[in-house]
Write a protein that holds these residues in place. Structure first.
Motif, PDB file in Angstrom:
ATOM      1  N   ILE A  12      -3.682  12.044   3.011  1.00 48.01           N
ATOM      2  CA  ILE A  12      -4.714  11.029   3.219  1.00 48.01           C
ATOM      3  C   ILE A  12      -5.937  11.288   2.325  1.00 48.01           C
ATOM      4  CG2 ILE A  12      -5.912  12.177   5.129  1.00 48.01           C
ATOM      5  CD1 ILE A  12      -5.995   9.395   6.522  1.00 48.01           C
ATOM      6  N   ILE A  72     -12.674  11.955   8.674  1.00 50.33           N
ATOM      7  CA  ILE A  72     -11.370  11.379   9.016  1.00 50.33           C
ATOM      8  C   ILE A  72     -10.309  11.972   8.095  1.00 50.33           C
ATOM      9  CG2 ILE A  72      -9.968   9.260   9.037  1.00 50.33           C
ATOM     10  CD1 ILE A  72     -12.550   7.710   9.664  1.00 50.33           C
ATOM     11  N   GLN A  73     -10.632  11.978   6.809  1.00 49.46           N
ATOM     12  CA  GLN A  73      -9.637  12.468   5.847  1.00 49.46           C
ATOM     13  C   GLN A  73      -9.329  13.944   6.064  1.00 49.46           C
ATOM     14  OE1 GLN A  73     -11.376  10.910   2.122  1.00 49.46           O
ATOM     15  NE2 GLN A  73      -9.559   9.630   1.985  1.00 49.46           N
ATOM     16  N   GLU A  79       0.837  -1.207   0.000  1.00 52.87           N
ATOM     17  CA  GLU A  79       0.000   0.000   0.000  1.00 52.87           C
ATOM     18  C   GLU A  79       0.869   1.253   0.000  1.00 52.87           C
ATOM     19  OE1 GLU A  79      -3.951  -1.598   2.425  1.00 52.87           O
ATOM     20  OE2 GLU A  79      -2.442  -0.422   3.479  1.00 52.87           O
ATOM     21  N   TYR A  99      -1.271   5.438   4.081  1.00 56.96           N
ATOM     22  CA  TYR A  99      -2.436   5.756   4.917  1.00 56.96           C
ATOM     23  C   TYR A  99      -3.398   4.596   5.133  1.00 56.96           C
ATOM     24  CZ  TYR A  99      -0.636  10.389   3.838  1.00 56.96           C
ATOM     25  OH  TYR A  99       0.188  11.467   3.664  1.00 56.96           O
ATOM     26  N   GLY A 100      -3.191   3.465   4.420  1.00 56.04           N
ATOM     27  CA  GLY A 100      -4.117   2.341   4.558  1.00 56.04           C
ATOM     28  C   GLY A 100      -4.231   1.881   6.005  1.00 56.04           C
ATOM     29  N   GLY A 101      -3.091   1.614   6.621  1.00 58.55           N
ATOM     30  CA  GLY A 101      -3.085   1.142   8.005  1.00 58.55           C
ATOM     31  C   GLY A 101      -3.619   2.195   8.964  1.00 58.55           C
ATOM     32  N   ILE A 102      -3.375   3.439   8.645  1.00 57.30           N
ATOM     33  CA  ILE A 102      -3.847   4.519   9.518  1.00 57.30           C
ATOM     34  C   ILE A 102      -5.372   4.579   9.470  1.00 57.30           C
ATOM     35  CG2 ILE A 102      -3.858   7.028   9.809  1.00 57.30           C
ATOM     36  CD1 ILE A 102      -0.913   6.926   8.689  1.00 57.30           C
ATOM     37  N   ILE A 103      -5.907   4.467   8.273  1.00 60.47           N
ATOM     38  CA  ILE A 103      -7.368   4.489   8.128  1.00 60.47           C
ATOM     39  C   ILE A 103      -7.993   3.312   8.874  1.00 60.47           C
ATOM     40  CG2 ILE A 103      -9.243   4.185   6.456  1.00 60.47           C
ATOM     41  CD1 ILE A 103      -7.487   5.848   4.479  1.00 60.47           C
ATOM     42  N   ARG A 104      -7.390   2.135   8.712  1.00 60.02           N
ATOM     43  CA  ARG A 104      -7.947   0.964   9.410  1.00 60.02           C
ATOM     44  C   ARG A 104      -7.847   1.127  10.928  1.00 60.02           C
ATOM     45  NH1 ARG A 104      -5.716  -1.442   4.762  1.00 60.02           N
ATOM     46  NH2 ARG A 104      -3.677  -1.726   5.728  1.00 60.02           N
ATOM     47  N   GLN A 146     -10.574   3.526  12.002  1.00 58.59           N
ATOM     48  CA  GLN A 146     -11.884   2.869  11.936  1.00 58.59           C
ATOM     49  C   GLN A 146     -12.071   1.901  13.103  1.00 58.59           C
ATOM     50  OE1 GLN A 146     -11.595   1.487   7.864  1.00 58.59           O
ATOM     51  NE2 GLN A 146     -13.303   2.829   7.305  1.00 58.59           N
TER      52      GLN A 146
END
Ligand SMILES: Cc1cc2nc3c(=O)[nH]c(=O)nc-3n(C[C@H](O)[C@H](O)[C@H](O)COP(=O)(O)OP(=O)(O)OC[C@H]3O[C@@H](n4cnc5c(N)ncnc54)[C@H](O)[C@@H]3O)c2cc1C
Ligand code: FES
Ligand code: FES
Lengths: 757, 168, 285
Positions: A684, B137-138, A649, B151-156, B159
């Motif tokens: 983001i 969030i964004q 990612e 940012y994938g892990g941050i978003i998860r 959440q």
């Protein structure tokens, strides 16, 4: 033997360095301070190309609080550095070749004093013509930047006869693709502290991707024994290839030796941009021809890379680009010619992807354009020309058999059918499109390069299984990889393990933490050491407990009897055998290479990726938003799930930036954007809220090489997929990155007037 | 010297700065224009707060000042006088803060250099909004750059923090 | 201490006046060597780029006149008064207090941490802020202090000169009937300087004709501008595709953006025309 993939939980485990990172307790090397520490600053050239007529440090020396100023006169050893050959002066004497060239360094009581001292150093330059274009640099009348001229490296490969091949083609596509200078933009800029020890030794606390290499280079500069220098190189706040070459270390070391005090240097972002490496800008011309059924017949490639002022890993990057120019396709006639050229631009060097990103953008662009000409589905066209399990490598060399190329393409085809390709945007002035691209990426340094690996397992007097590797933690999750593999192998717990990395005084030679090699080499090392280590431990346990060795096994916290009874803990075992010789198993070997490679640097182990991108194009502005960025990766077994997913990612988004917004512009040898206000990396808000990563773990029967690294592969095929998606949405082919909204808007406007209402 | 309610120079080179950091009081003599990030990192050794761009463009230096997220590289000493500052070191007590826990569990970081600032931003968001939307969030995290995770892990992680909150 | 620039900030004095007069006198006393400072977010980035920090900073933090918000009746028209010291985030977070156009503009500026420090006054005074087009589209006034008196001036006049007065507050007519739009183009989705920012507003009368049309544009390095000619062309008109195409062309000629290293003026003109026309078409139909 492939690693077990049963226990997903363990693979999603918390990284060993995690708690320190989320609490802020972990000290990065730029967070360190020592008693009596001074601050160092480096004076860099204001001119991209000039003769130095004089350097005067007198005024600066008189400034209270200034403790030492060093110039070229103060370099005791070789005044040069460079991973391949040391053509970059540590401190310039008579000539500067780019705006990052160092001329002097100052140590002072505070940063402010050091800064002020820099302004008091007078350098008189005589400007020389600035060469900013590689094409011009190659002109016979161009001023020579180095004694051997402006050509750093030429790489060539050919097979068959391309010109004859083109005669057989029904469609030929020729295009020139232009790729920008990208910044690594690691969040922690280069820096750390260099400490002179009482015994005359030097400890260098500065992040790098290969501690031993730094030690070698520094010893050469300082005229010291390597064994008198200790490099502590972890942890780092990101590197992505950018901290592999020396950066502030030589200056910190010279100043520390001159003052006999610890010296801290921490680049500001601007200093980092000015001096640091970048991704090679390349101009790639490809001419590719197919017959009427869609077989690729002939492929001719010309690569021109702008390597900037000095060599660093420029030659290897070019070799890599040349190697990957045919990609995962079988092509009978190939001719590839690459040149890497010195200019007065910023130095280009190692960067995640290593030349693969550039050449894959061009190659996949060709594939999509050819498919369009053939009126063939682009995936079907790729399938038709794709390498098979036992096909040779891109340059005809023998490689480890792999179905990776087929597997990733198949996986992405599935994903594509799941995503509707109609214009589903509700907004009037927006259109959407999808695109797919694939890539092949070699791991390790390649044939003909010294690429040693190794590791050490020992059982400490505290009862810990100590694992030592000469690798660095740049953020990629190496510690989690080591911990997971040891836990899987010996069924032990986190507490039973002590990991040692990133310190040349206490680790074995493992090679560099680059080229997607560390995970792979950790796994391979453990495979080589595990049986010996286990039997030594168990033998010792037998001695202490008197239980038969065949009934013993290693497990959580100690040695277990018949799998169900902890009969002695590791700590007890250590206590009871303090007098016995230390258990230590070491291994060293070379990264596997192709037995018959004819071109230096070509690879034996490859990973593959496919990318599905869906974009939304704003017809009023040319703005592009990436809605989907899914990847399928074939790189062998997953070692650490969070690490794997994070690499793909993160790499994907770095490549999204490369595709749409990132360009370190230079005007006449000066950086135009030198901080995050104008050099933009994705926020983001720029990323798809959900990304999917599919790991294809399958290896061929008999494959003994284990997991391939995934540090780079996630960055490779993203740009061509995005660009194809833009084409799908708008009909516009883009061949220059980052995608210009202006070009796109111009294309869209040429369709005539709009219906406003 | 205290902040005077009249036009009085805060004499160069120093002012008397008084502030609370993570609940503890600090008094120090600093130039009034010294940046909070430098005071934290260099004078007081709160190195959990990072520094990366120094122009408000990355969020690595983010802390909370009087319950608001600020970039400590853009706050000068005189602006922080009498303020209450929370840094990453103040986020957890004996136990990890729930936000720290989800960052660990979901891979909300790699190199970890953006992480302190990022978690301060997440904290500021969740303090005022227990169930933010994707868009919220964004927006809330848009000033915090991360080069590693995409940012994938941050978003998860965020959440998960939200769904943990909702289960309580 | 800001490390760049030739003056080290160690030597800078910070003054904390509590009245407009005091602030003004300090500025008069130190002249070029002094500057007013509100949140300081913009000024610090300028220093970091190498501009010299003045040796005297006059903080506006204790200026009561610049604090808070409220309603004000001027010549029979109700205005929302926003103190110059209101932070951008306060504006962003208070949909109930401020006109949605202002909230939208504030949302498009920087990111929360910067918005928590940056003020409306600083945004306007620096001459390029992204609040300006929104405020122009709303016919906002400024209350200014010039050392002698406090007076008000339409923002559309303020932007035409290099006015050195202190901004005390912004007055925005309370008008909920107008249709409006606000758009900012960045080189990425958020948290970047503007390439171009457009804002507009108009009324649609019962005959579906446009009235009170306001069009305002700006951008990172482009001075804020009202597009008077284009407004005229729209004023009183009924929308047809042909007419909009004409407006499109006039905007393209009237708007004068700058070229910068990252975008050409031609591109900015194209986007401006596209945006204004498409938004008007959307809102009027
Ligand atoms: C990371 C970052 C991102 C940013 N992004 C944006 C953006 O997207 N859009 C945007 O518009 N701006 C942006 N800015 C710029 C800036 O933050 C805003 O314009 C902000 O509103 C400025 O307010 P301030 O109070 O901080 O001004 P200051 O920096 O204090 O002052 C700016 C100027 O205004 C003067 N001034 C301040 N208040 C007054 C007053 N009351 N009367 C007279 N003169 C005054 C000062 O003397 C100075 O010349 C950004 C800044 C940063 C650091
Ligand atoms: S260091 Fe403060 S925002 Fe980047
Ligand atoms: S984890 Fe490395 S920058 Fe975010």
């Amino acid at each position: 033997m492939p690693i077990q993939t049963s226990s997903l939980d363990k693979k999603k485990k918390i990284r060993p360095d995690g708690p320190g990172k989320v609490t802020g307790e972990l000290k990065y090397l730029t967070d360190l301070s020592f008693p009596g520490m001074l601050y160092g600053k480096i004076l860099r050239s204001t001119e991209p190309h000039a003769e130095i007529q004089s350097i005067s440090t007198e005024l600066a020396k008189q400034l209270p609080g200034v403790r030492a100023i060093v110039t070229y006169e103060d370099v005791p050893g070789l005044n040069g550095f460079g991973l391949i050959f040391p053509d970059q002066p540590v401190l310039c004497e008579d000539r500067v070749r780019y705006v990052g060239d160092a001329i002097a360094a100052v140590a002072a009581d505070t940063i402010e004093i050091a800064d002020e001292a820099l302004q008091l150093i007078q350098v008189v330059y005589k400007k020389l013509p600035v060469i900013i274009e590689p094409e011009k640099a190659l002109h016979p009348n161009a001023p020579k930047l180095h004694p051997d001229g402006n050509l750093l490296h030429r790489a060539h490969y050919s097979k068959g006869d391309v010109e004859k091949g083109f005669e057989l083609c029904t469609h030929i596509v020729e295009g020139t693709y232009e790729l920008p200078r990208q910044m690594h933009a690691y969040m922690e800029t280069e820096g750390g502290v260099i400490v002179p020890e009482v015994d005359g030794n030097l400890t260098v606390y500065v992040g790098t991707q290969h501690g031993f290499k730094d030690r070698y280079q520094l010893a050469r500069i300082l005229n010291m024994n390597e064994s008198d220098i200790r490099i502590v190189s972890s942890p780092m706040g990101g590197s992505f290839g950018g901290k592999d070459e020396l950066n502030v270390q030589p200056y910190g070391a010279l100043l520390a030796l001159a003052t006999n005090c610890p010296v801290k240097i921490h680049n500001t972002r601007r200093e980092s941009v000015r001096a640091g490496l970048k991704r090679h800008p390349m101009k790639i011309t490809m001419k590719t021809g197919v017959d009427d059924t869609g077989n690729i017949i002939s492929h001719k490639v010309k690569i021109v890379a702008d390597t900037g002022a000095y060599a660093t890993l420029g030659p290897a990057v070019l070799d890599f680009a040349v190697e990957h120019a045919p990609g995962p396709y079988i092509i009978p006639n190939i001719e590839i010619e690459g040149v890497s050229v010195f200019t007065n631009n910023g130095v280009a060097g190692e960067f995640r992807g290593f030349g693969g990103n550039q050449v894959t953008f061009a190659l996949e662009g060709q594939m999509d354009r050819l498919a369009e000409r053939l009126q063939m589905d682009p995936i079907e066209f790729r399938e038709k020309n794709l390498r098979q399990v036992n096909s040779p490598g891109p340059l005809g060399q023998k490689v480890a058999p792999t179905s990776g190329a087929k597997d990733v393409l198949e996986a992405i085809k599935q994903k594509l059918t799941n995503i509707t390709n109609e214009n589903d945007s509700l907004e009037k002035w927006k259109v959407t499109g999808t695109g797919v691209a694939i890539s092949i990426h070699g791991g390790g340094l390649g044939a003909g390069r010294m690429d040693p690996a190794g590791g050490r397992l020992s059982f400490t007097s505290e009862g810990k299984i100590e694992v030592a590797f000469g690798f660095e933690e740049c953020g990629q999750g190496l510690l989690a990889v080591i911990e997971t593999l040891i836990m899987e192998e010996f069924h032990c717990m986190e507490d039973d393990i002590h990991i040692v990395i990133g310190d040349t005084d206490s680790v074995p030679v493992s090679g560099s933490s680059t080229a997607s090699r560390a995970t792979s080499m950790v796994w391979n090392s453990i495979q080589r050491m595990k049986d010996t280590f286990r039997s030594k431990i168990l033998e010792r346990a037998t001695k202490v407990t008197g239980l038969p060795v065949e009934d013993l096994c290693m497990g959580p916290n100690g040695i277990w009897f018949k799998d169900d009874n902890l009969c002695i803990t590791f700590v007890e075992l250590a206590e009871k055998t303090l007098h016995e010789p230390f258990i230590k198993v070491e291994t060293s070997f070379d990264f596997p290479t192709s037995p018959d490679a004819v071109v230096d640097g070509s690879h034996f182990l490859y990973a593959f990726s496919s990318v599905l991108a869906k974009v939304e194009v704003d017809l009023l502005t040319g703005k592009i938003k990436v809605l989907t960025l899914d990847q399928a990766i074939a790189a062998g077994p997953v070692v650490s799930l969070l690490g794997y997913q994070g690499q793909i990612e993160g790499g994907g988004i770095m490549a999204l930036g490369y595709s749409l917004m990132e360009e370190a512009k230079m005007e006449n040898g000066h950086y135009v954007n030198d901080n995050f206000d104008t050099y933009l990396i994705p926020t983001i808000q720029d990323v798809p809220f959900v990304m999917n990563v599919e790991a294809i773990e399958k290896l061929q029967d008999g494959d003994i090489y284990g997991p391939r690294g995934v540090g780079e592969i996630g960055t490779i095929a993203v740009a061509p997929a995005i660009v194809k998606a833009i084409h799908d949405a708008t009909g516009c082919w883009i061949s220059k990155l980052p995608v210009s909204r202006e070009v796109l808007l111009e294309h869209l406007s040429s369709r005539g007037e709009k219906r406003w209402i | 010297m205290d902040m005077k309610e009249q036009a009085e120079v805060m004499t160069p080179p120093k002012m008397e700065l008084s502030l609370t950091i993570n609940g503890a009081n600090y008094e120090l003599q600093v130039p009034p224009t010294k940046r909070l990030v430098t005071i934290l990192r260099e004078e007081l050794n709160f190195t959990g707060t990072k520094i990366s761009c120094e122009v408000g463009r990355c969020g690595a230096c983010a802390v909370q000042m009087n319950n608001q997220l600020v970039n400590s590289c853009l706050v000068m000493a005189y602006q922080a006088n009498h303020a209450s500052i929370i840094t990453i070191e103040g986020l957890s007590g004996e136990e990890l803060d729930p936000i720290q826990r989800v960052f660990l569990e979901e891979g909300g970081f790699q190199c970890g250099y953006c992480t302190p600032g990022m978690m301060m931003a997440v904290h500021a968001l969740l303090a005022t909004n227990q169930a933010p939307s994707e868009e919220q969030i964004q927006e809330a995290l848009s000033g915090n750059l991360c080069r590693c995770t995409g940012y994938g892990g941050i978003i998860r992680a965020v959440q998960k923090a939200i769904s943990n909150n909702n289960q309580k | 201490m800001i490390r760049q620039g030739t003056t080290s900030l160690i030597d800078t004095c910070v003054w904390m006046p509590t009245s407009l007069e005091e602030a003004w006198d300090l500025k008069k006393k130190y002249g070029e060597n002094a500057a007013f400072i509100a949140g300081g977010t913009l000024m610090q980035t300028h220093w970091a780029k190498g501009l010299n920090c003045p040796s005297h900073l006059i903080s506006l933090d204790h200026m009561n006149e610049m604090k808070g918000w409220g309603e004000e009746l001027v010549n029979g028209q109700t205005y929302t008064r926003l103190g110059a010291g209101i932070t951008l985030d306060f504006c962003r977070q208070n949909k109930n207090l401020f006109h949605p156009l202002l909230v939208e503009a504030a949302k498009n500026i920087a990111a929360p941490a910067v918005r928590n420090r940056g003020t409306i006054g600083g945004n306007i005074a620096n001459g390029f802020g992204d609040m300006i087009p929104a405020l122009l589209a709303m016919d906002a006034f400024l209350t200014l202090y010039d050392g002698n008196s406090t007076h008000s001036l339409p923002l559309s006049d303020y932007i035409k000169t290099n006015n050195q007065s202190l901004i005390i507050s912004v007055l925005v007519p309370e008008d909920q009937t107008k249709r409006f739009f606000y758009k900012k183009l960045c080189h990425r989705e958020a948290f970047t300087p503007s390439v171009i920012t457009v804002a507009g507003s108009f009324n649609l009368n019962e005959k579906r004709k446009l009235t009170a049309v306001r069009l305002a544009l700006s951008g990172g390095s482009t001075h804020p501008q009202r597009l008077y000619e284009s407004e005229q062309l729209l004023e009183g008109s009924t929308l047809t595709n042909n007419h909009l195409q004409k407006v499109y062309q006039v905007i393209n000629e009237e708007f004068i953006p700058s070229t910068d290293p990252f975008s050409t003026a031609t591109y900015k003109r194209l986007v401006a025309s596209n945006w204004v026309v498409s938004e008007i078409a959307r809102l009027a139909t």
